[in-house]
Scaffold this active site. Structure first.
Site, PDB file in Angstrom:
ATOM      1  N   CYS A 191    -157.896 -28.870 135.490  1.00  0.00           N
ATOM      2  CA  CYS A 191    -157.956 -27.836 134.451  1.00  0.00           C
ATOM      3  C   CYS A 191    -156.590 -27.398 133.933  1.00  0.00           C
ATOM      4  O   CYS A 191    -156.502 -26.662 132.952  1.00  0.00           O
ATOM      5  CB  CYS A 191    -158.722 -26.624 134.973  1.00  0.00           C
ATOM      6  SG  CYS A 191    -160.463 -26.958 135.315  1.00  0.00           S
ATOM      7  N   HIS A 209    -156.968 -20.070 130.987  1.00  0.00           N
ATOM      8  CA  HIS A 209    -158.026 -21.053 131.225  1.00  0.00           C
ATOM      9  C   HIS A 209    -159.331 -20.314 131.480  1.00  0.00           C
ATOM     10  O   HIS A 209    -159.372 -19.337 132.232  1.00  0.00           O
ATOM     11  CB  HIS A 209    -157.642 -21.914 132.429  1.00  0.00           C
ATOM     12  CG  HIS A 209    -158.752 -22.787 132.910  1.00  0.00           C
ATOM     13  ND1 HIS A 209    -159.424 -23.653 132.085  1.00  0.00           N
ATOM     14  CD2 HIS A 209    -159.321 -22.915 134.147  1.00  0.00           C
ATOM     15  CE1 HIS A 209    -160.356 -24.288 132.780  1.00  0.00           C
ATOM     16  NE2 HIS A 209    -160.312 -23.853 134.033  1.00  0.00           N
ATOM     17  N   ASN A 211    -166.817 -23.285 131.082  1.00  0.00           N
ATOM     18  CA  ASN A 211    -165.546 -23.926 131.442  1.00  0.00           C
ATOM     19  C   ASN A 211    -165.552 -25.350 130.909  1.00  0.00           C
ATOM     20  O   ASN A 211    -166.233 -26.225 131.451  1.00  0.00           O
ATOM     21  CB  ASN A 211    -165.382 -23.908 132.959  1.00  0.00           C
ATOM     22  CG  ASN A 211    -164.074 -24.539 133.419  1.00  0.00           C
ATOM     23  OD1 ASN A 211    -163.324 -25.107 132.629  1.00  0.00           O
ATOM     24  ND2 ASN A 211    -163.801 -24.462 134.712  1.00  0.00           N
TER      25      ASN A 211
END
Length: 330
Positions: free
Chosen positions: A115, A255, A285
């Site tokens: 990520c 994020h 996500n």
């Protein structure tokens, strides 16, 4: 004059299919209230259709980016794609995206840092701009997370969605763009967040498929604690190095892993919720898509000279923060 790498445009794409919390209630033992209170997510987008990979979304995002920045494909010098869900192990998804949009005069490659990949790719691309080597670098974040999610695992299937975002990097001599960064890795985190099979250590077999080793695995509590501390620490470090107080920050661009992680990070940085980009409620996500999709959603609210802090955390463990001075008014 010192050359910095400025973001001069943003493109994005999310699939049409909306997977709601109500639909997930039919798949696993969960509720909309449970998902929303623990993650902040209400829905996520899913890429449907045969032979549809991350490149499909990346192509859409880059096509939009080229149109918005009035850039001809042949002008692009380099394209980097951050992804953990490549179309295939090789060729690189970046190669497929480049071909799909007609980029012929550039080289391209993938970057995998979970990520945090988009941040790593952004800083890597910036070096080619700052050195004077290239004039136009495209950085893409694209992930089809639905391809590696077990929809019988209620802990993970609620979290992830599919999407892609892309930015253009170009030289600036006015002090705009990427001004500082801290990027970190701690490989001891491997055991807490991973995809166990599919690589050279455990190639695909009937056994690995039966054992569901090709899906995302994570120990949520450990990841949560490490993510909050790590993202906040590096963001604070970048702010201190740049002499920035929390009042100087126009936007935190975090994020989008979990709203509780985002809230805790912002709190530790002293940044109010009105300065935090948030779209996890709509997309979930999307891994490497989260930060560029935030920029895509909030682009019209950004002003030339705004101080932005990008912050991310991912498997590896990997994490980082970047200080960006925004280069244009939308």
């Amino acid at each position: 004059m010192k050359i910095t790498a400025a973001i001069t445009g943003v493109g994005g794409y999310v699939p049409d299919y909306v997977l709601t919390n109500q639909e997930l209630e039919q798949l696993v033992d969960t509720t909309d209230e449970w998902i929303t209170s623990r993650t902040g997510i209400k829905e996520r987008r899913i890429l449907k259709g045969k032979d549809q990979g991350s490149s499909v979304m990346g192509i859409k995002a880059v096509q939009q980016l080229l149109e918005k920045t009035n850039t001809r494909p042949e002008e692009v010098d380099l394209l980097i794609c951050a992804t953990v869900t490549p179309d295939m192990l090789f060729p690189a998804t970046a190669n497929i995206i480049s071909n799909g949009v007609g980029i012929k005069n550039a080289f391209s490659y993938d970057m995998n840092a979970a990520c945090s990949g988009f941040l790593y790719a952004l800083i890597t691309g910036a070096q080619f701009i700052q050195s004077g080597t290239y004039k136009k670098v495209v950085v893409v974040g694209a992930d089809k997370m639905s391809a590696i999610v077990d929809y019988s695992d209620r802990a993970n299937c609620i979290l992830f969605g599919d999407g892609s975002g892309a930015v253009m990097l170009e030289p600036s001599t006015e002090g705009y763009g990427i001004l500082d960064q801290v990027l970190c890795t701690d490989g001891s985190g491997e055991q807490y967040l991973n995809q166990k099979a599919g690589g050279s250590r455990r190639p695909p077999t009937a056994e690995t498929v039966a054992n569901k080793e090709h899906y995302i695995y994570q120990e949520g509590a450990t990841v949560f604690k490490f993510a909050v501390k790590s993202m906040a620490d590096v963001a604070a470090q970048v702010m201190a190095r740049q002499g920035l107080a929390h009042d100087d920050i126009a936007w935190l661009v975090p994020h989008q892993a979990n709203k509780r992680i985002i809230d805790a990070t912002a709190h530790r940085m002293g940044v109010g919720p009105e300065k935090v980009m948030l779209n996890i409620q709509r997309y979930g996500n999307t891994t490497n898509g989260t930060i560029p999709l935030c920029l895509w959603d909030y682009e019209k609210q950004l002003h030339k000279g705004d101080n932005l802090i990008f912050a991310a955390f991912g498997g590896g463990f990997t994490w980082g923060a970047i200080h960006v001075k925004w280069a244009y008014n939308a």
